[in-house]
Enzyme design. Structure first.
Site, mmCIF file in Angstrom:
data_model
loop_
_atom_site.group_PDB
_atom_site.id
_atom_site.type_symbol
_atom_site.label_atom_id
_atom_site.label_comp_id
_atom_site.label_asym_id
_atom_site.label_seq_id
_atom_site.Cartn_x
_atom_site.Cartn_y
_atom_site.Cartn_z
ATOM 1 N N ARG A 20 0.822 -1.206 0.000
ATOM 2 C CA ARG A 20 0.000 0.000 0.000
ATOM 3 C C ARG A 20 0.862 1.265 0.000
ATOM 4 N NH1 ARG A 20 -3.846 3.387 3.406
ATOM 5 N NH2 ARG A 20 -5.397 3.963 1.858
ATOM 6 N N SER A 21 2.162 1.120 -0.020
ATOM 7 C CA SER A 21 3.070 2.260 0.094
ATOM 8 C C SER A 21 3.572 2.705 -1.276
ATOM 9 C CB SER A 21 4.267 1.878 0.976
ATOM 10 O OG SER A 21 5.349 2.755 0.782
ATOM 11 N N PRO A 22 3.240 3.926 -1.706
ATOM 12 C CA PRO A 22 3.792 4.397 -2.975
ATOM 13 C C PRO A 22 5.310 4.494 -2.941
ATOM 14 C CG PRO A 22 2.703 6.189 -1.793
ATOM 15 C CD PRO A 22 2.360 4.932 -1.081
ATOM 16 N N SER B 158 7.276 2.489 -1.361
ATOM 17 C CA SER B 158 7.789 1.135 -1.563
ATOM 18 C C SER B 158 7.848 0.814 -3.053
ATOM 19 C CB SER B 158 6.909 0.115 -0.831
ATOM 20 O OG SER B 158 7.056 0.218 0.572
#
Length: 219
Positions: A12-14, A16
């Site tokens: 869910r982490s941009p 990442s």
């Protein structure tokens, strides 16, 4: 000697998504191994983290992620659908989530198969690049899994039959993440030293070089 570091990473982490190609390049060019340790996002682990946040927190996140993607030359758009479901009526994250648990458990299986980074790259690009709508439908996830060098039929079956074990692995990853020095993603830990953020690749490489990072030998 092959150097190793842990990577704590969320679907869910941009940020990442944005860091993953550079970590693959680092591993392709140098004798270093990334131990991929997927974790659930804060919206699942600690939903209260987002309660009472100043609206500027999200508006700056959107500005910064678009800017960083442009600098890196990577396509970027907020996912459709979001990997974490939010109840828009209440502004809360329900315990029942249709996507993120499965994605994260698939990430664990890919890491165990030695294809963690390629899987993260292919799946996060499918989710975050803006080139696919409804990434959760059809063959999108299966094709991304194949591009990562894995058998989707095998992974998709095991993610169901091994759900409890995989969840326990993720919980262990989250405990190790905090013990490593931070709760956010992406976060790399080398020799018990944390490197938090997609802008810490050069800092990580600097530290690796101090410990003898060598170019990967070609045959």
């Amino acid at each position: 000697m092959t150097l190793e570091y842990d990577l704590y990473w969320s679907f869910r982490s941009p940020y990442s998504y944005l860091i993953t190609p550079r970590l693959l390049e680092l591993e392709a060019g140098f004798d270093v191994r990334c131990r991929v340790r997927p974790v659930y996002p804060l919206a699942v682990r600690t939903p209260v983290f987002f309660e009472g946040r100043d609206p500027l927190w999200f508006s700056y996140l959107m500005l910064d992620t678009r800017r960083e993607a442009e600098i890196l030359g990577m396509p970027y758009r907020w996912p459709r659908p979001d990997p974490v479901y939010m109840d828009m009526a209440t502004g809360t994250y329900p315990a029942e989530q249709p996507h993120i648990h499965r994605l994260t458990r698939l990430g664990v299986l890919a890491a165990e198969a030695g294809r963690g980074l390629p899987f993260l790259k292919e799946v996060s690009a499918m989710i975050w690049s803006g080139q696919v709508d409804n990434w959760h439908e059809g063959d999108h996830l299966a094709e991304a899994t194949r591009r990562a060098g894995l058998d989707p039929d095998d992974l998709f079956a095991r993610v169901e039959t091994e759900a409890d074990r995989l969840h326990a692995v993720i919980e262990d990853n989250q405990d190790a993440q905090r013990a490593g020095g931070h709760y956010g993603v992406p976060m790399m830990v080398f020799n018990n030293e944390p490197f938090f953020g997609q802008d810490r690749v050069d800092t990580l490489r600097w530290r690796l070089e101090q410990q003898g990072l060598a170019p990967r030998k070609t045959t």
